[in-house]
Design a protein around this motif. Sequence first.
Motif, PDB file in Angstrom:
ATOM      1  N   GLU A 132       1.037  -1.379   0.023  1.00  0.00           N
ATOM      2  CA  GLU A 132      -0.161   0.439   0.454  1.00  0.00           C
ATOM      3  C   GLU A 132       1.014   0.916   0.283  1.00  0.00           C
ATOM      4  O   GLU A 132       0.877   2.433  -0.433  1.00  0.00           O
ATOM      5  N   ASN A 172      -0.017   3.977  -2.511  1.00  0.00           N
ATOM      6  CA  ASN A 172      -0.264   5.696  -2.421  1.00  0.00           C
ATOM      7  C   ASN A 172       1.557   6.185  -3.344  1.00  0.00           C
ATOM      8  O   ASN A 172       0.783   7.678  -3.472  1.00  0.00           O
ATOM      9  N   ILE A 211       2.795   5.768  -6.121  1.00  0.00           N
ATOM     10  CA  ILE A 211       2.271   5.984  -7.455  1.00  0.00           C
ATOM     11  C   ILE A 211       1.256   6.781  -6.933  1.00  0.00           C
ATOM     12  O   ILE A 211       0.752   7.533  -8.432  1.00  0.00           O
ATOM     13  N   LYS A 212       0.244   6.651  -6.666  1.00  0.00           N
ATOM     14  CA  LYS A 212      -0.326   7.754  -7.070  1.00  0.00           C
ATOM     15  C   LYS A 212      -0.429   8.967  -6.186  1.00  0.00           C
ATOM     16  O   LYS A 212      -1.273  10.168  -6.959  1.00  0.00           O
TER      17      LYS A 212
END
Lengths: 332, 332
Positions: free
Chosen positions: A127, A131, A133-134
């Motif tokens: 995760e 995150n 990446i986002k």
Amino acid sequence: MAERQRVLLLGATGETGGSILEALLEAGQFDVEIMVRPRSAEKPAVKQIANRGIKVRVSDLAAPEAQLVATLSGIDTFISAIGADDLIQQKSLVRAAKAAGVKRFVPCAFITVAPPTGVMLLRDEKEVIYNEIKRLVLPYTVIDVGFWHQFSYPRLPSGRVDYAMMMPNSTIHGDGSAPNLLTDLRDVGPFVARIIADDRTLNKYIYTWSDVLSENEIFNIVEEMSGEKIEREYESAQEVEQKVAAAASNLAQNPDIPMGRLQRYVTDYPYSKYVRGDNQPSYAKYLGYLDARELYPGFKPISFRDFFAEVLAGKGRKPYSGAPPAGKVADL
Amino acid sequence: MAERQRVLLLGATGETGGSILEALLEAGQFDVEIMVRPRSAEKPAVKQIANRGIKVRVSDLAAPEAQLVATLSGIDTFISAIGADDLIQQKSLVRAAKAAGVKRFVPCAFITVAPPTGVMLLRDEKEVIYNEIKRLVLPYTVIDVGFWHQFSYPRLPSGRVDYAMMMPNSTIHGDGSAPNLLTDLRDVGPFVARIIADDRTLNKYIYTWSDVLSENEIFNIVEEMSGEKIEREYESAQEVEQKVAAAASNLAQNPDIPMGRLQRYVTDYPYSKYVRGDNQPSYAKYLGYLDARELYPGFKPISFRDFFAEVLAGKGRKPYSGAPPAGKVADL
């Protein structure tokens, strides 16, 4: 994505990466290269891949960003099948991929469907990467595969399937009724090859499967196919939870011992899959995943029954044993 | 969800909660109740709501779980418009909502579109709650609204719109070209009323908007409509970043000073909206959000131009001033 993609794969000598490498080559529609870290460049398994004419890019993940960007330059799709202890190291890859203009980043997911945080240590670490990446607005696809057939069957009293089992056991967790997504390790690659050629999966989560089976159903199938009666052992939900708590406490006290991590995430799986019941289609859909079987109805994955018939016939292969993938011997 | 829903709203006396309360009542299709904490039970604003025949449920968020579960019993949809300093306290509400069988939990989102973690302090804290929701497999909807019209226009040299501005300023951040989702505060409620009556939004993120405007576009509209020339001040991307760094450092050194939090999240917004360009449809879609305008094409939200015409006509209202919502005076 009609044009030919250049794909760079990290972790090609691992189990998941190996499945992906073979499938990408077989598909014939990708220019496939592999990335290895300097410590692995001289490994026989890497040499074997290079000897098949596959270009090898070498870079440390802690290298200066400019070097990593150069390593990823010209790559359309980057696939990370990095090891479970190195997940957080993908951060530098994410940043370099953004700078290099990578069009799709496939981070190391490839596990069971589970909550974003708070249940499985490995998922928590993944995760962190999702995150990042986002935050960087990097195009991505998260691909989870459920649990492998290869790890999902019990020991037979005759011992005739022990040869292909990493850790023989015949334990049913809780009441054994939790539905559980299963994919044959050899199908991970064929699914990935379809997914990365598909615009519908861009910036999405997707899960693969051949069967959805509970432990009770698996044991019944195995008994029916083998003609043997399994001596079922039961571990209660409470016992599973106690093991997770003990592993978490161990790891907190000794954070630097690799076996502590392994113990933690090996106990996380039965808790998530069988006690919580996370690894099933309804929860995946709740989390927003696409179903790979709905996207690729023409692809027929290897069923658990077909897989187990091979094991009974002596054609199985023990994962993480260094043996070539079953059914792929001729290629090597 | 054809049957009549019982909706419990936390934060009804706030700006967002007030907009939601009025719209839920106006819709006529919900049984609306409000939840308040003991410290607020005697507030005049709460009494005013109670005097309109709306049932008030009182509970502390740190109460024993059984008490919170009782407070949420019989509720179909729970909406949290909790204050920005209490976001993490929603954890106990999430657990109680799961135990009470709440069919849809709307956590306090209601901000701009931004990355899940690592950019905005408020968003990071909201993410903790979203992850707890997903861990508990609680049905949910996350509703983000962009930035309010009410905070999105510059000061005029004549001073004639100062009466409705919380913090008069005429700063353009970066080059002023980042597209920015805008919703009139009074439309938050009408959007929420539609969203919670819609099965398509269950377990989804959704954003609302009336306009997508850059700061340059807003300043141009305001000049055109007012006939005044705004003295534009510019704050470079680097200056915005320095303010964020200073606020973060301040807060780290003095974590318990409320003004430190406020300073941090007030500086986060321009960084996210204008330097990074997060608060726009393309990024929302990348993150998997639905577009409320696509779902409700028949609903015409108040445009930025219509809003600003009201402000010029002296019919604006300063947010957080305790004044009744503009256009809602007759209801109170």
